[in-house]
Design an enzyme around this catalytic site. Structure first.
Site, mmCIF file in Angstrom:
data_model
loop_
_atom_site.group_PDB
_atom_site.id
_atom_site.type_symbol
_atom_site.label_atom_id
_atom_site.label_comp_id
_atom_site.label_asym_id
_atom_site.label_seq_id
_atom_site.Cartn_x
_atom_site.Cartn_y
_atom_site.Cartn_z
ATOM 1 N N CYS A 134 1.049 -1.203 0.143
ATOM 2 C CA CYS A 134 -0.011 0.085 -0.095
ATOM 3 C C CYS A 134 0.678 1.304 0.090
ATOM 4 O O CYS A 134 0.679 2.041 -0.920
ATOM 5 C CB CYS A 134 -0.858 0.051 1.198
ATOM 6 S SG CYS A 134 -2.103 -1.233 1.018
ATOM 7 N N HIS A 135 1.847 1.290 1.148
ATOM 8 C CA HIS A 135 2.698 2.470 0.920
ATOM 9 C C HIS A 135 4.163 2.164 1.026
ATOM 10 O O HIS A 135 4.875 3.024 1.615
ATOM 11 C CB HIS A 135 2.086 3.430 2.064
ATOM 12 C CG HIS A 135 0.823 3.677 2.225
ATOM 13 N ND1 HIS A 135 -0.299 3.001 2.955
ATOM 14 C CD2 HIS A 135 -0.263 4.697 1.534
ATOM 15 C CE1 HIS A 135 -1.515 3.384 2.580
ATOM 16 N NE2 HIS A 135 -1.040 4.380 1.868
ATOM 17 N N GLY A 136 4.611 0.947 0.964
ATOM 18 C CA GLY A 136 5.792 0.535 0.810
ATOM 19 C C GLY A 136 6.443 0.281 2.087
ATOM 20 O O GLY A 136 7.522 0.655 2.266
#
Lengths: 198, 441, 311
Positions: A162-164
């Site tokens: 999703c956001h690493g």
């Protein structure tokens, strides 16, 4: 015929309607004690009634019955992991290989965003069993890395697309926006192959 | 307000003054149920039942909202969801039993309240609007209770819904379409259940609104009293608070005692065992009956067994609804200026016969539709309609009433019968025009 | 005017209802009165004295456990208990380990899927599961029982008039229709006698029940606590157990009710005295001190006179 002015003076002066306590400058009078007592009893009754009205919103017995689960670990080979569900949340159970354990212990704990050793996140004598919630601590996505072939991120653990956020082999946050390591729930080993979570 | 000697509101401290200046709610409450609302001094315990009805409604709304957090209005899972409440939800059994028995107590209290009105002539001028609004509340209560009983989706829920919605089918021309429209299907089904849940949740709040109008309409002329004689001056009244708040407080305690005794120790006594069987559209129960508070009307419905111009079933429907509709006309069917049954001996006799008649109708309404119950229900129905439509109108023309007391305070001080004069006799109070010019009585 | 119309409408209803009444009376007087034989044979349930009866009723946990044993060994093959969960058994005295064992060893599997193939399969029950139904669906149940549907027993005690007394009476109420005599000494008429697949039981509302007598002989179940398993004993025990399955909160309800009633009696007494206290002087002199009260009016008149303002 009786007239409008018929009154009887005995019994004291006219009672003015200043309220049940009649605090007309006297403070609380003794004769009003019973009124206060009655209203207090009503108040106690009202509180007693409020209790079930509020308590009914707590989890019902059938929900609480699923508050702990037992998982059979015998099928999980070293290097493998499974996903299961506990309290409606995903759980990752991984059987760490000796290489993964060594790598986790090699890391300088002081440099971690959320400093924890592998030993703190597992049970004594069972450090190969890593049991964590499968919920990224950033905004709640389910990280990848459990199934064969999934992206395990730069640190060989889990990776949240999703956001690493990158987690290492001990599911500790190493890179990315997540603030803390994957949460380790309460669990106990019922035997070498059966663990009770919750 | 009704009476000029009512104590005007005076804020006791700065905080209440601040509120009152911006939103006159404290003033409004004071004038409605506080020290600022004068009430006749001679009210007896039958005047407690209005407040008890309000308490019962509150109990139903509170327990209902809480039950709705766990209930599932889906035909496949509704029954289970109610059992989930009974078994798994913390104190769920208490909430469910309180709600189910609360409905019964709401009706008990309301029926006594209505019969108070019938006996003491509370429906007469100038309180006709109070009576009409009260009947509207009663109709809404019956609709709410009927729909609520369907929700557990037991055998009686389903079959009761089938029978009652089937009645609409008896209406000529539009009956079939009306029935299908009500059900949303061809038989009580998922569509029926969800819409009944929605309306069952809504109507109690409509009832609350109509109650506000009902009490407002009452507070214009002020409360009636057991003598039926108008208030003539401040000596006839006491402020609602603390006198009637204290009296109502005791009545509420007794009500709670009875309610708790039934809810905790006999919670299924007023119910029907068949409703613990999940609904089955293919299996009809041996005897379909509604809840006890509908039994008198059910008896009237089933009393018409012979076609006569119209089919018997349609007569039953007309009579059942007619039995309630005729009450709307009561102030004009019985316009006698003497209000209270205490001073109308013949009326009093027929009133008590009516009470017995309604109790009998209630009993046979819950019995199987066999002889001798059918015959008894027919006799009961005949008397019910005769009472309101024939006896009362004639009685108000020909009866001799007893002499009325001159005023409430005199009746309180000396007893009702002494110092009394026949209705219409000029009294010292009306002659001298002292204190307050009252209405004619 | 309203009264006139009312009288006419009233006469209308009275006439129509009267027609129904008179027709009914004539029919009643002219038709042969046939006693409903089934009605005459039907027995009201016997009264047993269960420990849970009455406002102070308590569970007899020993009896409930025996009843569960009867259910498990006699009834469970045909009758479900789908509102009760295995974990609820701890309320009648089984330990956590015992509950887990009962669930795991339960003869009927919980419907599930094969985790490898996804095909429907069964699995052993867990304490959190509810008792699985013995039949997959109603059709299967009827096929196995001569088109009769064995009802789920979770609520049976609340779903039948007579409750636990009815259940115990029914279970011990099977009789031979050829030799049975009702309380008038009359034998069972031929047309009432049970046909194929039905059994005569005067406690059953329709007299002939599709369930064969489930408890046939003493000793059918061997109780683990050593109680003598007579037919009567087993019937009562299972009826008590089924009362628990229908109403597991009965004891809590009674206890809470007692506390609430004691509190309310106390509160009512206080409320009574407060009421008497408030009304103590009401019949003598209670004045609302409002503007038109004669005292205040007199005071205003006096004040006006004093200040010399023209009245």
């Amino acid at each position: 015929m009786a007239t409008v002015e018929h009154t009887e003076e005995k019994g004291g002066p006219a009672v003015h309607h200043e309220g049940a306590n009649g605090a007309g400058g006297d403070g609380v009078r003794r004769r009003d004690f019973i009124n206060i007592a009655a209203v207090s009893a009503a108040g106690v009754g009202a509180l007693a009634v409020v209790y079930p009205l509020v308590n009914q919103m707590n989890p019902a017995a059938d929900v609480l019955a699923l508050a702990s689960i037992e998982v059979d670990l015998s099928q999980i080979q070293p290097g493998q992991a499974i996903k299961t569900v506990w309290r409606k949340q995903p759980i990752f159970i991984r059987n760490l290989t000796p290489a993964e354990i060594a790598e986790a212990n090699r890391v300088d704990v002081g440099s971690l965003r959320d400093p924890q050793t592998l030993a703190e996140r597992t049970r004594e004598g069972k450090t190969n069993w890593l049991i964590t919630l499968g919920v990224c601590t950033h905004l709640g996505c389910v990280p990848l890395g459990v199934a064969e072939g999934e992206n395990r991120g730069e640190f060989g653990g889990y990776f949240c697309p999703c956001h690493g956020s990158h987690y290492d082999s001990a599911a500790r946050i190493r890179k990315g926006p997540a603030p803390t390591n994957l949460e380790v729930p309460e669990y106990t080993f019922k035997s070498d192959t059966v663990v009770q979570i919750g | 307000m009704a009476f000029p000697w009512a104590q005007p509101y005076e804020p006791k401290n700065d905080f209440t003054r601040w509120i009152d200046q911006r939103l006159p709610l404290p003033r409004f409450v004071y004038g409605a149920v506080g020290g600022g609302y004068p009430v006749p001094r001679n009210l007896n315990n039958f005047w407690n039942f209005g407040v008890l009805a309000g308490i019962a409604l509150t109990i139903q709304i509170v327990t209902g909202i809480v039950l709705a957090m766990h209930y599932n209005a889906n035909a496949d899972t509704a029954f289970q969801s109610v059992e989930h409440i009974m078994r798994d939800v913390p104190q769920g059994w208490f909430l469910r039993y309180a709600h189910a028995n609360g409905a019964s107590f709401f009706f008990i209290v309301t029926y006594i309240h209505i019969f108070r009105g019938l006996y003491y002539g509370s429906y007469k001028a100038p309180r006709e609007m109070v009576w009409l609004l009260g009947l509207v509340i009663f109709l809404l209560m019956m609709a709410t209770a009927f729909m609520g009983y369907v929700l557990p989706w037991g055998q009686m829920s389903f079959w009761g819904a089938k029978v009652i919605t089937g009645l609409f089918g008896a209406i000529p021309l539009i009956g079939e379409s009306l029935q299908t429209w009500l059900l949303g299907s061809f038989a009580p089904d998922q569509a029926t259940l969800t819409r009944f849940f929605s309306l069952h949740y809504l109507l109690p709040f409509v009832i609350a609104g109509v109650i506000i109008l009902h009490v407002w309409a009452l507070h214009i002329p002020g409360s009636g009293n057991p003598t039926g004689v108008d208030v003539k001056g401040p000596q006839d009244t006491v402020p609602f608070h603390p006198f009637y708040t204290a009296k109502d407080g005791f009545a509420v305690a007794i009500f709670m005692l009875c309610f708790a005794a039934v809810t905790f120790f006999a919670p299924n006594y007023l119910g029907h065992a068949d409703n613990y069987i999940p609904a089955n559209a293919l299996s009809t129960p041996a005897h379909i009956v509604p809840e006890w508070y509908f039994w008198p009307f059910y008896a009237i419905l089933r009393a018409f067994t012979v076609d006569f111009i119209l089919p018997a079933k349609l007569w039953g429907v007309i009579a059942m609804f007619g039995a309630i509709i005729l009450l709307f006309f009561l102030p004009w069917l019985d316009p006698s200026p003497v209000r209270s049954g205490n001073y109308r001996p013949k009326f009093k006799l027929f009133f008590w016969i009516l009470v017995v008649d309604v109790l009998i109708l209630g009993y046979v309404g819950g019995a199987p539709a066999e002889e001798p119950y059918v015959m008894i229900s027919q006799l009961g129905t005949i008397y019910y309609f005769a009472h309101f439509l024939i006896i009362l109108p004639i009685l108000s023309r020909v009866e001799r009433t007893l002499p009325l007391p001159n005023s409430i305070s005199e009746s309180v001080l000396h007893g009702e019968k002494a110092e009394a004069a026949p209705y219409g006799t000029p009294t010292a109070a009306t002659e001298t025009g002292s204190v307050v010019p009252s209405k004619t009585l | 005017m309203v009264r006139l119309i009312g009288i006419l409408i009233g006469i209308g209803f009275v006439v129509v209802a009267g027609i129904s009444l008179i027709t009914g009376v004539i029919t009643h007087l002219t038709t042969e009165h046939v006693e409903d034989a089934a009605h005459a044979l039907h027995e009201e349930p016997r009264n047993y004295d269960f420990d849970h009866d009455g406002p102070f009723g308590r569970w007899n946990r020993q009896q409930l456990q025996r009843g569960f044993q009867v259910y498990k060994e006699v009834c469970a093959s045909c009758h479900g208990l789908n509102l009760v969960a295995f974990r609820n058994l701890s309320e009648i005295g089984y330990s956590e380990a015992a509950v887990r064992a009962i669930a795991d060893q339960w003869q009927i599997q919980v419907p599930s899927i094969n985790p490898d193939t996804g095909e429907p399969a069964g699995r052993n029950a867990l304490p959190a599961d509810r008792f699985p139904n013995p039949y997959a669906n109603e059709t299967a149940a009827r096929a196995a029982n001569n088109n009769a549907l064995p009802p789920d027993l979770s609520l049976i005690v609340k779903a039948r008039h007579g409750g636990a007394n009815y259940i115990a009476s029914l279970l011990t109420g099977y009789r031979d229709p050829a030799t049975y005599r009702d309380h008038h000494g009359q034998p069972v008429p031929e047309d009432i006698r049970p046909g194929q697949g039905l059994y005569f039981n005067p406690y059953f509302p329709n007299i002939n029940i599709a369930m064969p007598p489930p408890i046939t002989a003493d000793g059918q179940v061997t109780y683990t606590d050593g109680t003598n398993p007579t037919v009567d004993q087993m019937a009562q025990d299972v009826a008590a157990f089924l009362t628990w399955t229908a109403e597991p909160n009965l004891q809590t309800r009674h206890r809470a009710g007692t506390a609430v009633l004691i509190f309310l009696i106390f509160a009512s007494i206080l409320a009574w005295f407060a009421y008497k206290n408030v009304w103590a002087n009401a019949k003598r002199t209670v004045r609302v001190a409002g503007p038109l009260d004669p005292e205040n009016m007199a005071r205003r008149e006096a004040a006006k006179d004093e200040s010399g303002i023209a009245g």
